[in-house]
Scaffold this motif. Structure first.
Motif, PDB file in Angstrom:
ATOM      1  N   UNK A   1      66.310  78.377  43.268  1.00 11.41           N
ATOM      2  CA  UNK A   1      65.468  77.363  43.155  1.00 11.41           C
ATOM      3  C   UNK A   1      65.348  77.124  44.879  1.00 11.41           C
ATOM      4  N   UNK A   2      65.122  76.949  45.971  1.00  9.60           N
ATOM      5  CA  UNK A   2      65.051  75.877  46.508  1.00  9.60           C
ATOM      6  C   UNK A   2      64.143  74.499  47.114  1.00  9.60           C
ATOM      7  N   UNK A   3      64.746  73.226  47.531  1.00 11.44           N
ATOM      8  CA  UNK A   3      64.099  72.236  46.974  1.00 11.44           C
ATOM      9  C   UNK A   3      63.648  71.749  48.486  1.00 11.44           C
ATOM     10  N   UNK A   4      62.616  71.189  49.642  1.00 12.22           N
ATOM     11  CA  UNK A   4      63.168  70.627  50.752  1.00 12.22           C
ATOM     12  C   UNK A   4      62.421  69.298  51.231  1.00 12.22           C
ATOM     13  N   UNK A   5      63.355  68.260  51.327  1.00 14.57           N
ATOM     14  CA  UNK A   5      63.337  67.383  51.543  1.00 14.57           C
ATOM     15  C   UNK A   5      62.472  67.207  52.834  1.00 14.57           C
ATOM     16  N   UNK A   6      61.439  67.334  53.224  1.00 16.17           N
ATOM     17  CA  UNK A   6      60.333  66.864  54.762  1.00 16.17           C
ATOM     18  C   UNK A   6      60.401  66.501  54.816  1.00 16.17           C
ATOM     19  N   UNK A   7      61.502  65.373  55.606  1.00 18.99           N
ATOM     20  CA  UNK A   7      61.722  64.429  56.467  1.00 18.99           C
ATOM     21  C   UNK A   7      60.594  64.409  57.835  1.00 18.99           C
ATOM     22  N   UNK A   8      61.264  65.100  58.653  1.00 18.67           N
ATOM     23  CA  UNK A   8      60.135  65.366  59.480  1.00 18.67           C
ATOM     24  C   UNK A   8      59.095  65.535  59.669  1.00 18.67           C
ATOM     25  N   UNK A   9      58.740  65.384  58.089  1.00 15.06           N
ATOM     26  CA  UNK A   9      56.973  66.140  57.885  1.00 15.06           C
ATOM     27  C   UNK A   9      56.468  64.540  57.965  1.00 15.06           C
ATOM     28  N   UNK A  10      57.393  63.715  58.069  1.00 20.35           N
ATOM     29  CA  UNK A  10      56.205  62.272  57.585  1.00 20.35           C
ATOM     30  C   UNK A  10      56.109  61.652  59.017  1.00 20.35           C
TER      31      UNK A  10
ATOM     32  N   UNK B   1      68.120  71.338  38.149  1.00 22.17           N
ATOM     33  CA  UNK B   1      69.629  70.904  38.350  1.00 22.17           C
ATOM     34  C   UNK B   1      70.337  71.730  39.341  1.00 22.17           C
ATOM     35  N   UNK B   2      70.999  71.230  40.551  1.00 20.74           N
ATOM     36  CA  UNK B   2      71.829  70.681  41.487  1.00 20.74           C
ATOM     37  C   UNK B   2      72.494  72.485  41.520  1.00 20.74           C
ATOM     38  N   UNK B   3      73.056  73.058  40.016  1.00 21.49           N
ATOM     39  CA  UNK B   3      74.249  73.866  40.019  1.00 21.49           C
ATOM     40  C   UNK B   3      73.209  74.497  40.307  1.00 21.49           C
ATOM     41  N   UNK B   4      71.967  75.199  40.058  1.00 22.03           N
ATOM     42  CA  UNK B   4      71.290  76.222  39.923  1.00 22.03           C
ATOM     43  C   UNK B   4      70.029  75.438  40.927  1.00 22.03           C
ATOM     44  N   UNK B   5      70.019  74.888  41.482  1.00 20.64           N
ATOM     45  CA  UNK B   5      68.765  75.069  43.225  1.00 20.64           C
ATOM     46  C   UNK B   5      69.690  74.444  44.177  1.00 20.64           C
ATOM     47  N   UNK B   6      68.628  74.321  45.593  1.00 23.71           N
ATOM     48  CA  UNK B   6      69.517  73.934  46.305  1.00 23.71           C
ATOM     49  C   UNK B   6      69.094  73.263  46.914  1.00 23.71           C
ATOM     50  N   UNK B   7      68.800  71.590  47.367  1.00 22.56           N
ATOM     51  CA  UNK B   7      68.180  70.079  47.414  1.00 22.56           C
ATOM     52  C   UNK B   7      69.069  69.641  47.862  1.00 22.56           C
ATOM     53  N   UNK B   8      67.728  69.737  49.638  1.00 27.30           N
ATOM     54  CA  UNK B   8      68.176  69.452  51.415  1.00 27.30           C
ATOM     55  C   UNK B   8      67.540  68.873  51.539  1.00 27.30           C
ATOM     56  N   UNK B   9      67.601  68.503  52.522  1.00 28.46           N
ATOM     57  CA  UNK B   9      66.313  67.172  53.910  1.00 28.46           C
ATOM     58  C   UNK B   9      66.144  68.143  54.817  1.00 28.46           C
ATOM     59  N   UNK B  10      65.048  68.655  55.157  1.00 24.69           N
ATOM     60  CA  UNK B  10      64.573  69.404  56.602  1.00 24.69           C
ATOM     61  C   UNK B  10      65.741  68.957  58.131  1.00 24.69           C
ATOM     62  N   UNK B  11      66.039  68.063  58.129  1.00 24.33           N
ATOM     63  CA  UNK B  11      66.190  66.752  59.368  1.00 24.33           C
ATOM     64  C   UNK B  11      67.978  67.716  59.194  1.00 24.33           C
TER      65      UNK B  11
ATOM     66  N   UNK C   1      65.479  88.325  40.213  1.00 21.47           N
ATOM     67  CA  UNK C   1      65.771  87.836  41.669  1.00 21.47           C
ATOM     68  C   UNK C   1      64.996  87.123  42.701  1.00 21.47           C
ATOM     69  N   UNK C   2      64.024  86.150  42.042  1.00 21.04           N
ATOM     70  CA  UNK C   2      62.775  85.823  42.770  1.00 21.04           C
ATOM     71  C   UNK C   2      63.258  85.010  43.319  1.00 21.04           C
ATOM     72  N   UNK C   3      62.910  84.480  44.803  1.00 19.63           N
ATOM     73  CA  UNK C   3      63.872  83.642  45.558  1.00 19.63           C
ATOM     74  C   UNK C   3      62.952  81.852  45.355  1.00 19.63           C
ATOM     75  N   UNK C   4      62.933  81.124  44.910  1.00 13.57           N
ATOM     76  CA  UNK C   4      61.710  80.195  45.206  1.00 13.57           C
ATOM     77  C   UNK C   4      61.765  78.939  46.122  1.00 13.57           C
ATOM     78  N   UNK C   5      60.737  78.450  47.364  1.00 15.99           N
ATOM     79  CA  UNK C   5      60.922  77.224  48.024  1.00 15.99           C
ATOM     80  C   UNK C   5      59.883  76.345  47.649  1.00 15.99           C
ATOM     81  N   UNK C   6      60.304  75.565  47.520  1.00 15.77           N
ATOM     82  CA  UNK C   6      58.658  73.959  47.383  1.00 15.77           C
ATOM     83  C   UNK C   6      59.400  72.924  47.964  1.00 15.77           C
ATOM     84  N   UNK C   7      58.478  71.704  47.988  1.00 17.17           N
ATOM     85  CA  UNK C   7      59.569  70.569  48.296  1.00 17.17           C
ATOM     86  C   UNK C   7      57.842  69.492  48.476  1.00 17.17           C
ATOM     87  N   UNK C   8      58.600  68.178  49.454  1.00 16.42           N
ATOM     88  CA  UNK C   8      57.827  67.112  49.083  1.00 16.42           C
ATOM     89  C   UNK C   8      58.321  66.704  50.579  1.00 16.42           C
ATOM     90  N   UNK C   9      57.088  65.699  50.514  1.00 13.78           N
ATOM     91  CA  UNK C   9      57.562  64.973  51.890  1.00 13.78           C
ATOM     92  C   UNK C   9      58.427  63.455  51.241  1.00 13.78           C
TER      93      UNK C   9
END
Length: 334
Positions: free
Chosen positions: A46-55, A82-92, A11-19
């Motif tokens: 998996x949670x993947x943050x698109x860190x738009x505010x951090x730009x 796979x968006x069915x298994x990963x949450x891709x979202x924007x910080x803002x 049950x690992x929950x992972x957060x990662x992301x990119x600007x």
């Protein structure tokens, strides 16, 4: 302490992301994207943050933000997220993240923020004439991105470990002061070495020395032709003495799942021209299926927007739940 990427626990929950400051490149692919996909397939959440505010931490405006955001989603999908298994979202799109930032800032001192070596390096390479408050609070900003979903694993490069230590400190101090709410996430260091760019220094979007995943085969060939090498016709792998040549050998080796010494021995006395031809073929062969998938997804940007819409909705639900827990633990906040 950082862990190696041997696989997540139950049950690992992972957060990662990119600007969203430009296209992802081969350094991202071998450094993080492959690991994200592998963890996804192993059952991690998996949670993947698109860190738009951090730009805007290190630049005055966020140029082409929407296009870059869509480009990141296309790169993720093409790489196998796979968006069915990963949450891709924007910080803002998740206001609760900024609500979490305020109590988190109360848990770290100005001196601690100022000592962070990653912040010092980012300030040194900042595009701004003066350091903004947002840049200074960058580690606490990242802590909100990580802790809102109670991630217990964060894939990072070695240079990002100090940021994660701030997150662990904030989690520990919050739990000590208000009661147990957050896990102390661990770093997962990629097994991939630092990938050098076409100028022999670390591959980076800001240094214009990268090979984007979205580049065509011809564009890739042109970038590699311009790569820095040296006058010695005998191709050898020696990162200290021959960074340009060795960076190209490492790139070919990663693309072919080989040892760079073996690649060098195969090229022998062929010189820089033969080296660049070999690297171009290796990169284009490795990226061909990724490029094909990316082109297919790019034909329908409505799907990309739907991925973000659903990801933002899921991330908001998780963030609101966490914010409610934080307010209850702190007492009296609404």
């Amino acid at each position: 302490p950082p862990t190696s990427p041997e696989g997540p626990g139950p049950m690992t929950r992972m957060l990662t992301g990119d600007r969203p400051t430009g296209p992802l490149h081969l350094g991202h692919y071998f450094g993080t994207l492959q690991n994200r996909v592998r963890l996804q397939h192993s059952g991690a959440e998996i949670f993947v943050v698109i860190a738009d505010y951090q730009v805007i931490t290190d630049r005055d405006i966020a140029d082409d933000l929407l296009d870059h955001t869509h480009g990141l989603v296309l790169d993720y999908l093409a790489a196998g997220i796979d968006p069915a298994r990963a949450t891709v979202f924007t910080h803002s799109a998740v206001p609760a993240l900024n609500q979490l930032l305020l109590p988190f800032l109360s848990l770290v001192s100005v001196a601690e923020l100022g000592r962070n070596p990653t912040v010092k390096d980012e300030i040194a390479h900042s595009r701004q004439s003066a350091v903004s408050g947002l840049m200074f609070t960058y580690p606490a900003h990242q802590a909100a991105d990580i802790l809102f979903c109670k991630a217990d694993v964060v894939p990072v490069g070695q240079d990002q470990v100090p940021h994660l230590e701030v997150t662990r400190t904030i989690a520990r101090r919050f739990n000590d002061r208000y009661g147990s709410v957050f896990p102390e996430p661990e770093a997962m260091l990629s097994a991939a070495p630092v990938l050098l760019g076409t100028d022999g220094t670390k591959m980076s979007k800001s240094r214009s020395n990268s090979i984007p995943l979205s580049a065509t085969a011809d564009e890739t060939a042109a970038l590699i032709r311009r790569a820095t090498t040296d006058a010695d016709r005998r191709i050898t792998y020696d990162p200290s003495a021959r960074p340009g040549v060795s960076g190209l050998l490492q790139l070919a080796a990663l693309c072919q799942d080989r040892d760079p010494h073996a690649v060098a021995a195969e090229i022998g006395d062929g010189g820089a021209a033969a080296l660049k031809r070999a690297v171009t073929e290796a990169v284009n062969t490795r990226l061909a299926p990724i490029r094909a998938r990316r082109a297919e997804y790019a034909r329908d940007l409505s799907y990309v927007r739907e991925v973000l819409h659903e990801g933002n909705k899921r991330a908001n639900a998780v963030a609101e739940t966490t914010l409610d827990e934080v307010r209850a633990a702190m007492g009296g906040f609404r």
